[in-house]
Design a protein around this motif. Structure first.
Motif, PDB file in Angstrom:
ATOM      1  N   MET A 360       0.815  -1.207   0.000  1.00  8.62           N
ATOM      2  CA  MET A 360       0.000   0.000   0.000  1.00  8.62           C
ATOM      3  C   MET A 360       0.850   1.260   0.000  1.00  8.62           C
ATOM      4  N   TYR A 361       1.948   1.232   0.744  1.00  7.43           N
ATOM      5  CA  TYR A 361       2.745   2.457   0.792  1.00  7.43           C
ATOM      6  C   TYR A 361       4.057   2.334   0.030  1.00  7.43           C
ATOM      7  N   LYS A 362       4.464   1.122  -0.291  1.00  8.34           N
ATOM      8  CA  LYS A 362       5.722   0.991  -1.043  1.00  8.34           C
ATOM      9  C   LYS A 362       5.504   1.204  -2.535  1.00  8.34           C
ATOM     10  N   MET A 363       4.280   0.911  -3.011  1.00  9.61           N
ATOM     11  CA  MET A 363       4.000   1.140  -4.426  1.00  9.61           C
ATOM     12  C   MET A 363       3.363   2.517  -4.568  1.00  9.61           C
ATOM     13  N   PRO A 364       3.672   3.194  -5.669  1.00  7.59           N
ATOM     14  CA  PRO A 364       3.372   4.627  -5.726  1.00  7.59           C
ATOM     15  C   PRO A 364       1.890   5.007  -5.685  1.00  7.59           C
ATOM     16  N   ASN A 365       1.013   4.243  -6.313  1.00  6.51           N
ATOM     17  CA  ASN A 365      -0.353   4.760  -6.501  1.00  6.51           C
ATOM     18  C   ASN A 365      -1.444   3.971  -5.793  1.00  6.51           C
ATOM     19  N   GLN A 366      -1.034   3.055  -4.939  1.00  8.83           N
ATOM     20  CA  GLN A 366      -2.042   2.180  -4.338  1.00  8.83           C
ATOM     21  C   GLN A 366      -3.017   2.929  -3.455  1.00  8.83           C
ATOM     22  N   ARG A 367      -2.536   3.993  -2.830  1.00  6.75           N
ATOM     23  CA  ARG A 367      -3.410   4.693  -1.896  1.00  6.75           C
ATOM     24  C   ARG A 367      -4.452   5.551  -2.608  1.00  6.75           C
ATOM     25  N   LYS A 368      -4.321   5.654  -3.912  1.00  2.00           N
ATOM     26  CA  LYS A 368      -5.352   6.396  -4.649  1.00  2.00           C
ATOM     27  C   LYS A 368      -6.552   5.495  -4.971  1.00  2.00           C
ATOM     28  N   LEU A 369      -6.387   4.197  -4.755  1.00  2.00           N
ATOM     29  CA  LEU A 369      -7.451   3.262  -5.131  1.00  2.00           C
ATOM     30  C   LEU A 369      -8.476   3.136  -4.021  1.00  2.00           C
ATOM     31  N   ASP A 370      -9.742   3.222  -4.381  1.00  2.00           N
ATOM     32  CA  ASP A 370     -10.761   2.777  -3.432  1.00  2.00           C
ATOM     33  C   ASP A 370     -11.784   1.957  -4.216  1.00  2.00           C
ATOM     34  N   TRP A 371     -12.847   1.549  -3.565  1.00  2.00           N
ATOM     35  CA  TRP A 371     -13.769   0.614  -4.230  1.00  2.00           C
ATOM     36  C   TRP A 371     -15.009   1.298  -4.773  1.00  2.00           C
ATOM     37  N   LYS A 372     -15.036   2.632  -4.702  1.00  2.00           N
ATOM     38  CA  LYS A 372     -16.300   3.300  -5.045  1.00  2.00           C
ATOM     39  C   LYS A 372     -16.765   3.025  -6.473  1.00  2.00           C
ATOM     40  N   ALA A 373     -15.805   3.065  -7.402  1.00  2.00           N
ATOM     41  CA  ALA A 373     -16.215   2.884  -8.801  1.00  2.00           C
ATOM     42  C   ALA A 373     -16.769   1.478  -9.025  1.00  2.00           C
ATOM     43  N   TRP A 374     -16.093   0.492  -8.455  1.00  2.00           N
ATOM     44  CA  TRP A 374     -16.558  -0.893  -8.621  1.00  2.00           C
ATOM     45  C   TRP A 374     -17.887  -1.084  -7.919  1.00  2.00           C
ATOM     46  N   HIS A 375     -17.983  -0.452  -6.776  1.00  3.26           N
ATOM     47  CA  HIS A 375     -19.209  -0.584  -6.014  1.00  3.26           C
ATOM     48  C   HIS A 375     -20.380   0.031  -6.774  1.00  3.26           C
ATOM     49  N   GLY A 376     -20.127   1.230  -7.293  1.00  2.57           N
ATOM     50  CA  GLY A 376     -21.186   1.930  -8.012  1.00  2.57           C
ATOM     51  C   GLY A 376     -21.636   1.191  -9.257  1.00  2.57           C
ATOM     52  N   ALA A 377     -20.721   0.443  -9.855  1.00  4.68           N
ATOM     53  CA  ALA A 377     -21.064  -0.274 -11.077  1.00  4.68           C
ATOM     54  C   ALA A 377     -21.906  -1.523 -10.793  1.00  4.68           C
TER      55      ALA A 377
END
Lengths: 609, 176
Positions: A360-377
């Motif tokens: 989560m913190y060692k890779m650059p963009n993981q913290r930008k991910l959340d589940w809202k888009a998948w959830h909304g779909a």
């Protein structure tokens, strides 16, 4: 798992949990603090602490079930269940010796706790037919002994009495398998909570004339997915849930929902359900497969299982399929047939090994991910109880036309198939259709929203493929196969080295290795310490461990809710998870909990541990 | 429930997608129920203290298991394979299922993901050594198919015979 905090039964099921893995901190915490209604509820009588263990051996369960069948067949227990309301109400108790002394004490409106328990024991045992294993708890309001002892019963979900009754019933020997609790007006959630806790092996159950209002009443917050696993027959007539179903003309849906809650159920409201069976006739009593459990896995991790003669065909197909999925989803119209099915689901569990490695913190963009888009779909995760049967219908896409609409709702992706080690396939032939088919399972990763978010997800995708017929639309468009069935599951990123070829250790073996290695071998991976260099916070400033695995938007929500409510991190997270990370809703849920009587949050909810 | 929920429901946030070709499929309810019942039985047998021998009864001679890439054919071999498998504890986090189009009787494709532990945990694991007991993520797919129904016995009512599902295909991988 239920999506609500306790005491919020009225939360509409349309608001689902976005990320509430069953083993989350919150769930465990709830259990610890006894906040969980039902199986975590404190009965508060001394008796309650000495509960019988719920576990029974397979053998004894089977015997019980066999007895249940006999009782039902021979003595018509299920008929007895319907008749029972009358017979129990008549108060067939033989005039036994006077009850506990309580009633002699003048000016004492409520009996002492001990004598109350004694009265309950008397009531329960007089209503038990040990021969039929049938416990009749109908119409308790008119029970003479209870009236004499001036015992009143709380009927709401906070009721302790219902738990006390069930606890006492659980101590009957032999234990009851047929229970009728008809015409008591008890709240549904307290009935099922108490049964799950004290009498989980009940086989026949009549709840006529109670207040079972929702399917949620049959769920235990933070508890197991299925309760009352031995239930064979249930009657829910004259409950709001059934009455509403009748009024709305949705009895068939109601029956299917109940059947889903209790997979072992055979008879509902006196009408048999369509039978579904599994396997060959199961051996009774059940026998263990292994006399002595093995210590190690029988085989190491193997590479992709693909027959050599279809290897090239499969990889060409998948390369093309995933490329179109990434770059021109509408063009996939030609690879699906008018009958094909597609759905997707997401599993928001934070993979424990990935968490330990700090992706989560060692890779650059993981913290930008959340589940809202998948959830909304519209995730079709059928583990989530907010997915009703109607939702499950709605979230299934059938036919190429509908499927491409479904695909268009998903976030954009990029599968880097050139990095072959990041994917693994298992393929086998099937013969369940008219012609040959292949079952293809792909595990791998993709970039989510390439160019904007660039975070990495893991996925599992299971496809059923059939050869594209000559001159078919698929063939003309260059597809050698058509996709018959397509199920996509998205997970938080966990590294592809999970399937590195070679020896596999069980967790037991790993744990023993750690113990025998002694204290100096402790791995030093401490997420919160390692993180400070990436987050930019000073060396002295350590991020709370619960924030480590959260997306930035989730961290912001935590900070905001903490500021509004003063809750500690654990409770703030619990509240947000239960409310789909919607701050406004979490806040109103919090208000509800705080203002309820008695308050539903323990003092430690505000203390940072 | 419905009425109460309607009253309190906040505005739906679901993405509204126009689906002109959507079809309502009531028969999917039955498939969901069959899959759900199967999962309960399968993991209960699998995770029993000594694994339940009934797990082998869920397979038959045509069944194929691919376990972390190892292919095992037929009920007997699968049974022997499972007998060599350490004690397990699965927890489903997500599952989904479809009727497989074009199959008669209807086969069911079920996919599952969740967490799993293998082996018995040493009772005195020090708090600081929890690294050794991290769950794995597993992903498993099944194709279930009902056995062809026997000829209807004289006197028996048509359609009363229960569907009896077997595992035709089972693929499992550790994926995290």
């Amino acid at each position: 798992m239920s999506a609500s905090l306790p005491v919020t039964p009225q939360r509409p099921r349309t608001i689902p949990t976005v990320s509430a893995p069953r083993r989350n901190v919150a769930g465990q915490l709830l259990k610890k603090t006894g906040l969980i209604r039902g199986n975590g509820e404190d009965v508060s009588m001394k008796e309650a602490s000495s509960s019988k263990p719920q576990h029974r051996s397979m053998r004894s369960r089977t015997t019980m079930q066999a007895k249940a069948m006999e009782a039902v067949k021979g003595k018509a227990a299920s008929m007895a269940m319907q008749r029972s309301s009358a017979s129990a109400a008549r108060g067939e108790t033989p005039p036994t010796t006077r009850g506990p002394v309580t009633s002699r004490i003048p000016k004492r409106p409520v009996a002492s706790e001990a004598s109350v328990v004694e009265t309950w024991k008397k009531v329960v045992s007089k209503r038990y037919n040990a021969q039929n294993l049938f416990l009749n708890l109908d119409n308790l309001a008119v029970d003479e002994d209870l009236a004499k002892a001036k015992i009143t019963i709380t009927k709401t979900r906070e009721s302790r009495e219902v738990h006390v009754i069930m606890k006492i019933a659980s101590q009957l020997d032999p234990p009851p398998i047929t229970i009728s609790i008809a015409n008591n007006g008890f709240d549904g959630s307290v009935i099922f909570g108490a049964l799950n806790r004290w009498l989980p092996n009940v086989v026949n159950l009549s709840l006529i004339g109670n207040k079972v209002r929702s399917y949620r009443d049959m769920e235990i917050f933070g508890g197991p997915k299925w309760i009352l696993k031995k239930l064979r027959e249930i009657i829910l007539l004259e409950n709001p849930l059934h009455e509403t179903a009748v009024t709305d003309g949705k009895v068939e849906l109601y029956r299917n929902e109940i059947a889903r809650k209790f997979p072992s159920l055979e008879i509902l409201d006196n009408i048999p359900l369509p039978h579904i069976k599994y396997g060959v006739a199961p051996t009774t009593p059940r026998v263990p497969l292994v006399p002595q459990p093995a210590r190690s896995f029988p085989t190491p991790m193997r590479p992709s299982a693909v027959a050599p003669e279809i290897g090239a065909f499969i990889s060409n197909f998948l390369e093309s399929f995933l490329d179109k999925f990434d770059n021109s989803r509408p063009s996939l119209h030609t690879v699906y047939t008018p009958q094909s099915t597609f759905s997707f689901s997401y599993d928001s569990t934070i993979p424990p090994q990935a968490r330990q490695r700090g992706f989560m913190y060692k890779m650059p963009n993981q913290r930008k991910l959340d589940w809202k888009a998948w959830h909304g779909a519209g995730s079709r995760n059928l583990m989530k109880t907010h997915n009703s049967l109607q939702d499950a219908r709605d979230k299934l896409y059938t036919g190429a036309d509908d499927i491409v609409v479904g695909l268009s709702t998903l976030p954009t992706t990029k599968h880097i198939v050139t990095e072959g080690e990041k994917f693994v396939l298992d393929v086998m032939q099937l013969d369940v259709g008219a012609g040959p088919q292949l079952l293809v399972t792909v595990h791998g990763e993709f970039v989510e929203e390439p160019g904007t978010i660039d975070g990495i997800r893991s996925f599992d995708r299971t496809l059923v493929l059939a050869p594209a017929p000559d001159n078919s639309v698929a063939k003309i468009n260059g597809w050698e196969a058509v996709v018959i069935s397509d199920q996509l599951n998205i997970r938080a990123y966990s590294s592809h080295d999970s399937w590195t070829i070679g020896p596999l250790l069980t967790q037991q073996e790993e744990a023993e290795a750690v113990i025998s290695a002694g204290p100096s071998q402790t791995r030093s991976e401490n997420p919160s310490a390692a993180m400070s260099d990436v987050t930019g916070s000073g060396p002295g400033e350590v991020l709370h461990p619960l924030l480590v695995d959260l997306a930035d938007s989730q961290r912001a929500a935590m900070t905001q809710l903490k500021a509004m409510t003063g809750l500690n991190y654990q409770y703030a997270m619990m509240c947000l998870e239960a409310n789909g990370w919607d701050i406004a809703q979490a806040k109103s849920n919090f208000d509800e909990l705080v203002n309820s009587i008695p308050p539903q949050l323990p003092p430690e909810a505000w203390i940072e541990s | 429930m419905a009425a109460r929920d309607k009253q309190l429901a906040p505005p739906a946030k679901k993405q509204q997608v126009h689906r002109p070709n959507k079809i309502d499929r009531p028969e999917v309810d039955y498939v969901n129920r069959a899959a759900e019942g199967f999962l309960q039985i399968y993991y209960e047998c699998m995770d029993g203290p000594q694994r339940d021998a009934n797990i082998a009864e869920l397979y038959r001679d045509t069944s194929v298991l691919i376990w972390n890439g190892e292919t095992v054919n037929g009920a007997q071999q699968i049974k022997e394979f499972y007998a060599k498998m350490p004690q397990s504890k699965h927890e489903i986090q997500s599952w989904d299922c479809h009727p497989v189009p074009g199959t008669n009787p209807t086969a069911i494709l079920v996919t599952v993901s969740g967490i799993v532990l293998h082996g018995e945990m040493p009772p005195k694991m020090p708090q600081t050594k929890k690294h050794g007991v991290l769950h794995r993520i597993f992903s498993q797919s099944f194709v279930l198919t009902p056995e062809p129904k026997p000829m209807i016995q004289p006197g028996a009512e048509a359609g009363q015979e229960a569907d009896r599902y077997f595992i035709r295909a089972d693929t499992m991988r550790f994926v995290g």
